[in-house]
Design a protein around this motif. Structure first.
Motif, PDB file in Angstrom:
ATOM      1  N   GLU A 235       3.708  -3.307  -6.650  1.00 52.99           N
ATOM      2  CA  GLU A 235       4.843  -3.895  -6.497  1.00 52.99           C
ATOM      3  C   GLU A 235       5.874  -3.324  -5.431  1.00 52.99           C
ATOM      4  OE1 GLU A 235       6.257  -6.328  -8.301  1.00 52.99           O
ATOM      5  OE2 GLU A 235       5.353  -6.402 -10.211  1.00 52.99           O
ATOM      6  N   PRO A 236       6.244  -4.236  -4.520  1.00 51.33           N
ATOM      7  CA  PRO A 236       7.350  -3.619  -3.591  1.00 51.33           C
ATOM      8  C   PRO A 236       8.550  -3.116  -4.183  1.00 51.33           C
ATOM      9  CG  PRO A 236       7.391  -5.974  -4.007  1.00 51.33           C
ATOM     10  CD  PRO A 236       6.468  -5.599  -4.604  1.00 51.33           C
ATOM     11  N   ILE A 237       9.189  -2.192  -3.432  1.00 51.80           N
ATOM     12  CA  ILE A 237      10.317  -1.427  -4.097  1.00 51.80           C
ATOM     13  C   ILE A 237      11.497  -2.329  -4.746  1.00 51.80           C
ATOM     14  CG2 ILE A 237      12.397   0.086  -3.135  1.00 51.80           C
ATOM     15  CD1 ILE A 237      10.925   1.201  -1.388  1.00 51.80           C
ATOM     16  N   ARG A 238      11.553  -3.411  -4.203  1.00 49.98           N
ATOM     17  CA  ARG A 238      12.681  -4.341  -4.778  1.00 49.98           C
ATOM     18  C   ARG A 238      12.348  -4.674  -6.099  1.00 49.98           C
ATOM     19  NH1 ARG A 238      10.175  -7.118  -0.723  1.00 49.98           N
ATOM     20  NH2 ARG A 238       9.120  -9.046  -1.218  1.00 49.98           N
ATOM     21  N   ASN A 239      10.860  -4.885  -6.514  1.00 52.50           N
ATOM     22  CA  ASN A 239      10.470  -5.231  -7.794  1.00 52.50           C
ATOM     23  C   ASN A 239      10.225  -4.155  -8.788  1.00 52.50           C
ATOM     24  OD1 ASN A 239      10.692  -7.767  -6.816  1.00 52.50           O
ATOM     25  ND2 ASN A 239       8.413  -7.967  -6.494  1.00 52.50           N
ATOM     26  N   LEU A 253      15.277   5.610  -3.276  1.00 51.83           N
ATOM     27  CA  LEU A 253      14.196   4.684  -2.991  1.00 51.83           C
ATOM     28  C   LEU A 253      14.474   3.330  -2.319  1.00 51.83           C
ATOM     29  CD1 LEU A 253      11.039   4.827  -3.073  1.00 51.83           C
ATOM     30  CD2 LEU A 253      11.424   3.831  -5.464  1.00 51.83           C
ATOM     31  N   GLU A 254      15.698   2.744  -3.107  1.00 48.52           N
ATOM     32  CA  GLU A 254      15.960   1.271  -2.858  1.00 48.52           C
ATOM     33  C   GLU A 254      16.365   1.114  -1.385  1.00 48.52           C
ATOM     34  OE1 GLU A 254      18.875   0.548  -5.754  1.00 48.52           O
ATOM     35  OE2 GLU A 254      17.289  -0.085  -7.317  1.00 48.52           O
ATOM     36  N   SER A 255      17.016   2.148  -0.734  1.00 51.22           N
ATOM     37  CA  SER A 255      17.255   2.003   0.575  1.00 51.22           C
ATOM     38  C   SER A 255      15.904   2.218   1.440  1.00 51.22           C
ATOM     39  CB  SER A 255      18.365   3.119   0.738  1.00 51.22           C
ATOM     40  OG  SER A 255      17.734   4.513   0.763  1.00 51.22           O
ATOM     41  N   MET A 256      14.802   2.515   1.015  1.00 53.26           N
ATOM     42  CA  MET A 256      13.529   2.625   1.898  1.00 53.26           C
ATOM     43  C   MET A 256      12.855   1.468   1.949  1.00 53.26           C
ATOM     44  SD  MET A 256      12.896   6.359   0.430  1.00 53.26           S
ATOM     45  CE  MET A 256      11.510   6.748   1.765  1.00 53.26           C
ATOM     46  N   GLU A 257      13.165   0.266   1.787  1.00 51.93           N
ATOM     47  CA  GLU A 257      12.373  -1.150   1.755  1.00 51.93           C
ATOM     48  C   GLU A 257      11.587  -1.203   2.823  1.00 51.93           C
ATOM     49  OE1 GLU A 257      13.900  -4.647   0.157  1.00 51.93           O
ATOM     50  OE2 GLU A 257      15.099  -3.951  -1.320  1.00 51.93           O
ATOM     51  N   GLU A 258      12.063  -0.730   4.192  1.00 49.66           N
ATOM     52  CA  GLU A 258      11.779  -1.155   5.515  1.00 49.66           C
ATOM     53  C   GLU A 258      10.841  -0.012   5.940  1.00 49.66           C
ATOM     54  OE1 GLU A 258      12.143  -4.007   6.661  1.00 49.66           O
ATOM     55  OE2 GLU A 258      13.583  -4.320   5.106  1.00 49.66           O
TER      56      GLU A 258
END
Length: 467
Positions: A235-239, A253-258
């Protein structure tokens, strides 16, 4: 070129081979009189216009091979472009083939559609349709209850398989290699012994891998597979469930999507550079991040590859729900060999041991470090006073071990049922305990044996171009 009508007089004929008779355009109607014919080979007869309907009277015919019978464009009047379109409202040219067929080979025939009544060939055991531009299979395939071998290799326009494929309870071999538009594998029958999905580059979800570790699985270069149900899910971070992020205290972690990391999916032997992913597998959640050290809040830490601790006593309103393990590591770049990651948790007091080989692993760039954070949902496997050991290993196919810089563990608690404050309950989207994965089938997995439980997802997938 012609086959003379007198062929019908060969009453005892059992094999008819007209392979590569490229100027053959018609077959005589008298061919239907070959009542004892068992094997009919038309491979490479690219100018054949039609099959006589009398062929359905060949009641002994078992093997029909028409490979590459029409390699001309679909606008031509070749046999296969006619074979599966309606001649009359209720009659397809498939009716020219007798129901006695055991083996049907129509590979590389420019075949675009299959008839809805394919299931009438009810004793068929071997069906080869490889290299055809078909998009789907009819639901009636479920009527082929004797089918053992299905070859759809290089059907590059195939987008889906029917749900009814699970009804093929005799199916042993399924070839889907290079079905590059196939995105989902539905539930497959438990009889399956060989599955070839090499280079299915659009495949994302596999519903099941039947027959457990006995399944011969070829899954090389399936670069988009993110889930095998009841086995693992990426799952990608956003999920990723926010409660799980809080549970691991990875608030940023949520700020590390890129942010991108190097991952290797060992089921498919595919190396990818992609945004950070969460791995759910057998009641264990893992994530790989760039980092040099174990976070300070871990209760027990060491600079070696193993650690031992005692489970502390708990207040009455809390219970142990799981274990967080974090390891900082490095090695000297990715050499192309398969890196093996092993994490073991051993409750010495209860004599219960789990050995985990993750399906997806992360590896740092040369000269850099990485941390592997995992959460083990262990349910009631720990009690106050238990002596627990955790260790990790990293090595490649040449058995070179790589550096563990730091290892840390931290016990996770949650409120007892009935408490109003549920802030510690982090399991809304992570339902399985570690033991709950024990019956999940997958090639290369070993399950609970007495009190020793091993989950293994690291068998190197072979690529056999002749498979």
């Amino acid at each position: 070129m012609k086959v003379h009508e007198s062929i019908g007089e060969l009453k005892r004929l059992v094999l008819l081979n007209v392979k590569d008779c490229k100027n053959l355009r018609n077959l005589p109607t008298k061919i239907g009189q070959l009542k004892l014919l068992k094997n009919f080979i038309l491979t490479g007869c690219s100018k054949l216009v039609e099959l006589p309907k009398e062929m359905r009277e060949m009641e002994s015919l078992k093997y029909f091979n028409a490979t590459a019978i029409n390699q001309l464009p679909s606008t031509s009047n070749g046999i296969i472009s006619r074979l599966f379109r309606l001649r009359k409202p209720s009659e397809s040219i498939l009716d020219c083939l007798p129901c006695s067929l055991v083996s049907l080979n129509l590979a590389n025939c420019n075949l675009r559609n299959l008839p809805r009544d394919l299931g009438r060939l009810s004793v068929l055991e071997d069906l080869a349709l490889s290299g055809n531009p078909i998009c789907s299979l009819p639901e009636s395939i479920k009527c082929l209850t004797m089918l053992q071998f299905l070859n759809l290799r290089e059907c590059t326009k195939l987008q889906l398989l029917p749900e009814s494929i699970k009804c093929l309870t005799m199916l042993q071999s399924l070839h889907l290699r290079e079905c590059t538009k196939l995105q989902l594998l539905p539930e497959l029958p438990m009889s399956l012994k060989m599955l070839d999905i090499n280079r299915c580059r659009s495949l994302e979800i596999i519903t099941n891998l039947p027959n457990g570790c006995k399944l011969d699985l070829y899954a090389y270069d399936c670069e988009t597979v993110v889930e095998v149900k009841k086995l693992f899910r990426l799952e990608p971070i956003r999920n990723i469930d926010t409660e799980m992020i809080k549970n691991l205290e990875l608030i940023e972690l949520e700020s590390m999507e890129e942010v991108e990391v190097n991952l290797l999916n060992k089921l498919t032997n595919y190396h990818m550079i992609c945004p950070i992913q969460g791995l759910y597998e057998f009641g264990i959640f893992s994530i790989y991040l760039s980092g040099n050290e174990v976070p300070a809040w871990y209760s027990s830490k060491t600079t070696t590859s193993s650690i031992c601790f005692n489970v502390p006593s708990l207040p009455n309103n809390l219970k142990i729900r799981g274990l967080n393990v974090c390891v900082a590591y490095n090695f000297h770049g990715f050499t192309g060999f398969l890196y093996e990651y092993i994490m073991r948790t051993f409750n010495k007091t209860k004599d219960v041991k789990w050995t985990y080989y993750p399906t997806v692993t992360g590896f740092p760039n040369e000269g850099e470090n990485m941390i592997w954070v995992s959460h083990w949902k262990l349910g009631n496997q720990f009690e106050a006073g238990d002596e627990v050991a955790v260790d990790v290993e990293f090595f490649d196919d040449l058995c070179y071990e790589y550096g563990v810089k730091e290892l840390g563990v931290h016990i996770v608690y949650e409120q007892e049922e009935g408490e109003k404050d549920t802030q510690h309950n982090t399991y809304t989207s992570f339902p399985d305990d570690v033991f709950d994965g024990a019956d999940s089938p997958s090639r290369g997995y070993h399950f609970i044996i007495s009190k020793f439980c091993t989950y293994m997802s690291s068998k190197e997938v072979e690529e056999d171009d002749d498979a």
